[in-house]
Design a protein around this motif. Structure first.
Motif, PDB file in Angstrom:
ATOM      1  N   UNK A 122      24.630  16.184  38.721  1.00  0.00           N
ATOM      2  CA  UNK A 122      23.906  17.669  38.122  1.00  0.00           C
ATOM      3  C   UNK A 122      24.096  17.242  36.734  1.00  0.00           C
ATOM      4  N   UNK A 123      22.891  18.008  36.168  1.00  0.00           N
ATOM      5  CA  UNK A 123      22.785  17.772  34.636  1.00  0.00           C
ATOM      6  C   UNK A 123      23.562  19.164  33.934  1.00  0.00           C
ATOM      7  N   UNK A 124      24.131  18.968  32.988  1.00  0.00           N
ATOM      8  CA  UNK A 124      25.074  20.006  32.277  1.00  0.00           C
ATOM      9  C   UNK A 124      25.529  19.533  30.802  1.00  0.00           C
ATOM     10  N   UNK A 125      25.623  20.429  30.089  1.00  0.00           N
ATOM     11  CA  UNK A 125      26.207  20.246  28.789  1.00  0.00           C
ATOM     12  C   UNK A 125      27.632  20.055  28.728  1.00  0.00           C
ATOM     13  N   UNK A 126      27.887  19.157  27.543  1.00  0.00           N
ATOM     14  CA  UNK A 126      29.417  18.926  27.616  1.00  0.00           C
ATOM     15  C   UNK A 126      29.530  18.946  25.935  1.00  0.00           C
ATOM     16  N   UNK A 127      30.637  19.479  25.474  1.00  0.00           N
ATOM     17  CA  UNK A 127      31.141  19.357  24.147  1.00  0.00           C
ATOM     18  C   UNK A 127      31.379  17.860  23.632  1.00  0.00           C
ATOM     19  N   UNK A 128      30.775  17.883  22.602  1.00  0.00           N
ATOM     20  CA  UNK A 128      30.876  16.706  21.732  1.00  0.00           C
ATOM     21  C   UNK A 128      30.752  16.550  20.302  1.00  0.00           C
ATOM     22  N   UNK A 129      31.938  16.952  19.916  1.00  0.00           N
ATOM     23  CA  UNK A 129      32.329  17.376  18.326  1.00  0.00           C
ATOM     24  C   UNK A 129      31.629  16.028  17.523  1.00  0.00           C
ATOM     25  N   UNK A 130      31.001  16.580  16.256  1.00  0.00           N
ATOM     26  CA  UNK A 130      30.094  15.608  15.597  1.00  0.00           C
ATOM     27  C   UNK A 130      31.470  14.496  15.014  1.00  0.00           C
ATOM     28  N   UNK A 131      30.766  13.436  14.841  1.00  0.00           N
ATOM     29  CA  UNK A 131      31.321  12.057  14.506  1.00  0.00           C
ATOM     30  C   UNK A 131      30.672  11.569  13.451  1.00  0.00           C
ATOM     31  N   UNK A 132      31.010  11.636  12.051  1.00  0.00           N
ATOM     32  CA  UNK A 132      30.173  11.163  10.985  1.00  0.00           C
ATOM     33  C   UNK A 132      29.978   9.667  11.153  1.00  0.00           C
TER      34      UNK A 132
END
Length: 335
Positions: free
Chosen positions: A86-96
């Motif tokens: 299934x296609x979903x959104x997952x949290x991915x905090x920014x990594x500089x």
């Protein structure tokens, strides 16, 4: 198959005929015939083109194909394993991630002023920026921001054509040397995966195709929810994601939260679709490839009536049916 590809009547062909001497079939035509055979006979998928090019007569090819089919027969009953996701959104905090600034950047603008604000930020960093409706020259980066505007339903087709034109303008260079290709849209900051308002634009699909064709380039689709922020704030968020964010291909930004599109394993549930021989199923999206394979499988399993819709023009005069379609109708009628 030889008759189809060469134009010789089938009744004129015999097994003693040589490919080049009698039929004028060169190596390129042999490859075409092999590809058609693979499509029509799945048991021959592993057949190598080099095997056919060493065979001189039709009889030798037939014998070779019969041997290949016999050796493959035991595997035909084996059902392939198909994984379900299934296609979903997952949290991915920014990594500089420090990414070098391209020397020349083309920006396809929006009407909110984000493109102008982003261009000013980039110029302050030393980049040469051109803001225009069409991409010209050979920029090292293309930022397509037109998706930040609300796109009316009747404008979706020309909108996507314009986006494709922007990609085609740099395709030869980006495929050979690499580059940066980014699309930005404002459809709720979720790529329409959470039921948010706004049309589901096809920019992410364009980006994924570009990434597959340009392995040296970095391609990214961004869905950012502006939420009535000033253009300068949206431009600053895009600048950070493009030049300091990780190389994720689909990034959703909303309210300070960064999410990425991912495919999560899912367990298939038993089918409960109430279809039978009286059902009518409408199929759109093309009559070849996976659409055709899925439709044929559905028809065999259920015996329902299929209505196929398409925009490709029929060959011949208006109202004429192509021979392949007539043959299919006759086969169905005689079942």
């Amino acid at each position: 198959m030889v008759a189809e590809k060469t134009g010789y009547p089938a009744e004129m062909l015999n097994e003693s005929m040589t490919l080049e001497g009698d039929l004028g079939i060169d190596s390129i035509k042999q490859v075409e015939i092999l590809a058609a055979l693979r499509e029509r006979a799945p048991a021959l998928q592993d057949l190598e083109a080099a095997d056919l090019t060493r065979l001189r007569t039709l009889g030798a090819i037939i014998a070779h194909l019969q041997g290949a089919r016999a050796s493959a027969a035991p595997t035909l009953a084996t059902q392939p394993t198909v994984d379900r996701f299934v296609v979903e959104l997952a949290n991915a905090p920014a990594q500089k991630v420090e990414r070098p600034l391209p020397p020349t950047i083309a920006i396809v603008p929006d009407r909110k002023g984000v493109a102008l604000a982003l261009a000013e930020l980039l110029r302050k960093r030393g980049a040469e920026v051109q803001v225009a409706e069409t991409v010209s020259g050979t920029p090292a980066a293309v930022l397509h921001l037109a998706g930040l505007d609300a796109v009316p339903g009747d404008q979706l087709v020309p909108f996507h054509r314009d986006a494709l034109s922007a990609a085609k303008a740099v395709a030869p260079t980006f495929a050979r040397e690499g580059g940066l290709f980014v699309t930005a849209q404002d459809t709720g900051g979720a790529f329409a995966l959470d039921g948010s308002a706004g049309p589901a634009l096809g920019l992410a699909g364009l980006v994924k195709c570009a990434a597959a064709e340009w392995p040296r380039a970095m391609c990214k689709a961004i869905d950012i929810a502006s939420d009535n922020q000033p253009p300068s704030a949206v431009a600053a968020a895009l600048l950070t994601e493009i030049f300091e964010g990780a190389a994720d291909s689909e990034v959703a930004l909303r309210g300070g939260t960064r999410r990425i599109v991912q495919h999560a394993p899912a367990t298939a549930a038993p089918s409960t679709i109430p279809l039978d021989s009286r059902s009518v199923v409408v199929v759109t999206g093309g009559g070849k490839g996976v659409t055709a394979a899925s439709t044929v499988a559905l028809a065999r399993a259920v015996g329902c009536r299929i209505v196929i819709l398409g925009r490709s023009p029929l060959s011949g005069a208006p109202g004429d049916e192509i021979a392949a379609t007539l043959a299919a109708v006759e086969a169905a009628g005689s079942k």
